[in-house]
Scaffold this motif. Sequence first.
Motif, PDB file in Angstrom:
ATOM      1  N   HIS A 153      22.143  30.220  79.109  1.00 25.88           N
ATOM      2  CA  HIS A 153      21.087  30.322  78.095  1.00 25.88           C
ATOM      3  C   HIS A 153      21.481  31.273  76.966  1.00 25.88           C
ATOM      4  N   VAL A 154      22.103  32.393  77.305  1.00 21.94           N
ATOM      5  CA  VAL A 154      22.559  33.330  76.270  1.00 21.94           C
ATOM      6  C   VAL A 154      23.554  32.622  75.353  1.00 21.94           C
ATOM      7  N   LEU A 155      24.479  31.884  75.935  1.00 18.03           N
ATOM      8  CA  LEU A 155      25.474  31.169  75.142  1.00 18.03           C
ATOM      9  C   LEU A 155      24.819  30.166  74.199  1.00 18.03           C
ATOM     10  N   ARG A 156      23.828  29.433  74.685  1.00 12.73           N
ATOM     11  CA  ARG A 156      23.176  28.395  73.875  1.00 12.73           C
ATOM     12  C   ARG A 156      22.228  28.950  72.814  1.00 12.73           C
ATOM     13  N   HIS A 157      21.639  30.120  73.054  1.00 14.34           N
ATOM     14  CA  HIS A 157      20.572  30.598  72.170  1.00 14.34           C
ATOM     15  C   HIS A 157      20.916  31.832  71.343  1.00 14.34           C
ATOM     16  N   SER A 158      22.035  32.474  71.582  1.00 17.74           N
ATOM     17  CA  SER A 158      22.281  33.762  70.923  1.00 17.74           C
ATOM     18  C   SER A 158      22.807  33.649  69.501  1.00 17.74           C
ATOM     19  N   HIS A 159      23.544  32.603  69.155  1.00 17.96           N
ATOM     20  CA  HIS A 159      24.153  32.448  67.832  1.00 17.96           C
ATOM     21  C   HIS A 159      25.146  33.567  67.538  1.00 17.96           C
ATOM     22  N   ARG A 160      25.716  34.145  68.596  1.00 14.39           N
ATOM     23  CA  ARG A 160      26.736  35.187  68.470  1.00 14.39           C
ATOM     24  C   ARG A 160      27.881  34.834  69.419  1.00 14.39           C
ATOM     25  N   PRO A 161      29.064  35.391  69.193  1.00 14.43           N
ATOM     26  CA  PRO A 161      30.122  35.183  70.175  1.00 14.43           C
ATOM     27  C   PRO A 161      29.694  35.740  71.541  1.00 14.43           C
ATOM     28  N   VAL A 162      30.022  35.012  72.601  1.00 14.05           N
ATOM     29  CA  VAL A 162      29.655  35.415  73.954  1.00 14.05           C
ATOM     30  C   VAL A 162      30.891  35.321  74.832  1.00 14.05           C
ATOM     31  N   LEU A 163      31.206  36.387  75.534  1.00 10.59           N
ATOM     32  CA  LEU A 163      32.261  36.383  76.543  1.00 10.59           C
ATOM     33  C   LEU A 163      31.574  36.254  77.898  1.00 10.59           C
ATOM     34  N   ILE A 164      31.798  35.130  78.570  1.00 15.73           N
ATOM     35  CA  ILE A 164      31.234  34.910  79.905  1.00 15.73           C
ATOM     36  C   ILE A 164      32.375  35.097  80.904  1.00 15.73           C
ATOM     37  N   VAL A 165      32.210  36.079  81.790  1.00 27.12           N
ATOM     38  CA  VAL A 165      33.232  36.377  82.791  1.00 27.12           C
ATOM     39  C   VAL A 165      32.819  35.698  84.097  1.00 27.12           C
ATOM     40  N   PRO A 166      33.620  34.734  84.561  1.00 27.71           N
ATOM     41  CA  PRO A 166      33.250  34.030  85.801  1.00 27.71           C
ATOM     42  C   PRO A 166      33.451  34.933  87.018  1.00 27.71           C
ATOM     43  N   PRO A 167      32.857  34.545  88.155  1.00 30.37           N
ATOM     44  CA  PRO A 167      33.041  35.342  89.359  1.00 30.37           C
ATOM     45  C   PRO A 167      34.498  35.297  89.822  1.00 30.37           C
TER      46      PRO A 167
ATOM     47  N   ALA B 191      15.400  38.253  76.610  1.00 30.27           N
ATOM     48  CA  ALA B 191      15.439  39.704  76.398  1.00 30.27           C
ATOM     49  C   ALA B 191      16.831  40.144  75.947  1.00 30.27           C
ATOM     50  N   ILE B 192      17.868  39.538  76.508  1.00 32.71           N
ATOM     51  CA  ILE B 192      19.240  39.863  76.116  1.00 32.71           C
ATOM     52  C   ILE B 192      19.489  39.436  74.666  1.00 32.71           C
ATOM     53  N   CYS B 193      19.100  38.210  74.324  1.00 32.49           N
ATOM     54  CA  CYS B 193      19.302  37.712  72.954  1.00 32.49           C
ATOM     55  C   CYS B 193      18.503  38.520  71.935  1.00 32.49           C
ATOM     56  N   GLU B 194      17.261  38.865  72.273  1.00 33.74           N
ATOM     57  CA  GLU B 194      16.435  39.659  71.357  1.00 33.74           C
ATOM     58  C   GLU B 194      17.046  41.037  71.127  1.00 33.74           C
ATOM     59  N   THR B 195      17.564  41.652  72.191  1.00 35.27           N
ATOM     60  CA  THR B 195      18.200  42.968  72.050  1.00 35.27           C
ATOM     61  C   THR B 195      19.467  42.851  71.209  1.00 35.27           C
ATOM     62  N   ALA B 196      20.236  41.791  71.420  1.00 40.27           N
ATOM     63  CA  ALA B 196      21.451  41.570  70.618  1.00 40.27           C
ATOM     64  C   ALA B 196      21.100  41.422  69.142  1.00 40.27           C
ATOM     65  N   ASP B 197      20.017  40.698  68.850  1.00 39.29           N
ATOM     66  CA  ASP B 197      19.589  40.536  67.459  1.00 39.29           C
ATOM     67  C   ASP B 197      19.100  41.855  66.870  1.00 39.29           C
ATOM     68  N   GLU B 198      18.318  42.581  67.648  1.00 41.96           N
ATOM     69  CA  GLU B 198      17.788  43.868  67.183  1.00 41.96           C
ATOM     70  C   GLU B 198      18.920  44.831  66.829  1.00 41.96           C
ATOM     71  N   LEU B 199      19.962  44.854  67.642  1.00 41.36           N
ATOM     72  CA  LEU B 199      21.087  45.763  67.428  1.00 41.36           C
ATOM     73  C   LEU B 199      22.158  45.170  66.515  1.00 41.36           C
ATOM     74  N   ASP B 200      22.043  43.877  66.209  1.00 42.02           N
ATOM     75  CA  ASP B 200      23.022  43.157  65.400  1.00 42.02           C
ATOM     76  C   ASP B 200      24.433  43.327  65.970  1.00 42.02           C
ATOM     77  N   VAL B 201      24.579  43.033  67.261  1.00 40.29           N
ATOM     78  CA  VAL B 201      25.872  43.198  67.928  1.00 40.29           C
ATOM     79  C   VAL B 201      26.850  42.122  67.476  1.00 40.29           C
ATOM     80  N   ASP B 202      28.132  42.415  67.665  1.00 34.12           N
ATOM     81  CA  ASP B 202      29.189  41.495  67.275  1.00 34.12           C
ATOM     82  C   ASP B 202      29.575  40.532  68.393  1.00 34.12           C
ATOM     83  N   ILE B 203      29.335  40.926  69.640  1.00 32.90           N
ATOM     84  CA  ILE B 203      29.662  40.083  70.787  1.00 32.90           C
ATOM     85  C   ILE B 203      28.762  40.473  71.961  1.00 32.90           C
ATOM     86  N   ILE B 204      28.463  39.486  72.790  1.00 32.21           N
ATOM     87  CA  ILE B 204      27.700  39.709  74.016  1.00 32.21           C
ATOM     88  C   ILE B 204      28.638  39.426  75.185  1.00 32.21           C
ATOM     89  N   VAL B 205      28.647  40.309  76.164  1.00 28.93           N
ATOM     90  CA  VAL B 205      29.468  40.137  77.364  1.00 28.93           C
ATOM     91  C   VAL B 205      28.528  39.992  78.551  1.00 28.93           C
TER      92      VAL B 205
END
Length: 156
Positions: free
Chosen positions: A140-154, A106-120
Amino acid sequence: MMPQGLMLIAYDGSDNAKRAVDYAGRFLSANRAVLVTAWEPMVRQAARMSGLSGVMQPEWVPDDDVEDIAYTDAKVTLAEGVALAEAAGLTVEGRSAECRSAIWSAICETADELDVDIIVTGTRGTTGLRSLLQSSVADHVLRHSHRPVLIVPPGK
């Protein structure tokens, strides 16, 4: 000067998601951010859980006159996330995304729909055997999104 883009922030209300919003506000600049809360309808949750347990799936259908409690909860979580993003200095709009298969999808599909530049997104930061047994949404978002992803660890 390059125009600032659009970021998508995945938000589920957890402390790790709150931390991701904070980092997005402190370190990323964008004209606009879309904060997304993915949710799964109760009827799908019940079917999935009964299928996992080996029990026959219930033959009930949600009442069309009553809002799905999962959607009601998602709206509350979304409003909280939007308020946090605004407090972090972001120009943000909120969007809920109905999950049809998996949260990451759902996150990746929304990112594609909006054509975002980065996912956080935040992550639980599991390690060892636990991380092998339960892959995170962020992974999964990192592996499947094909967009830059910022993953913030705990935090610590």
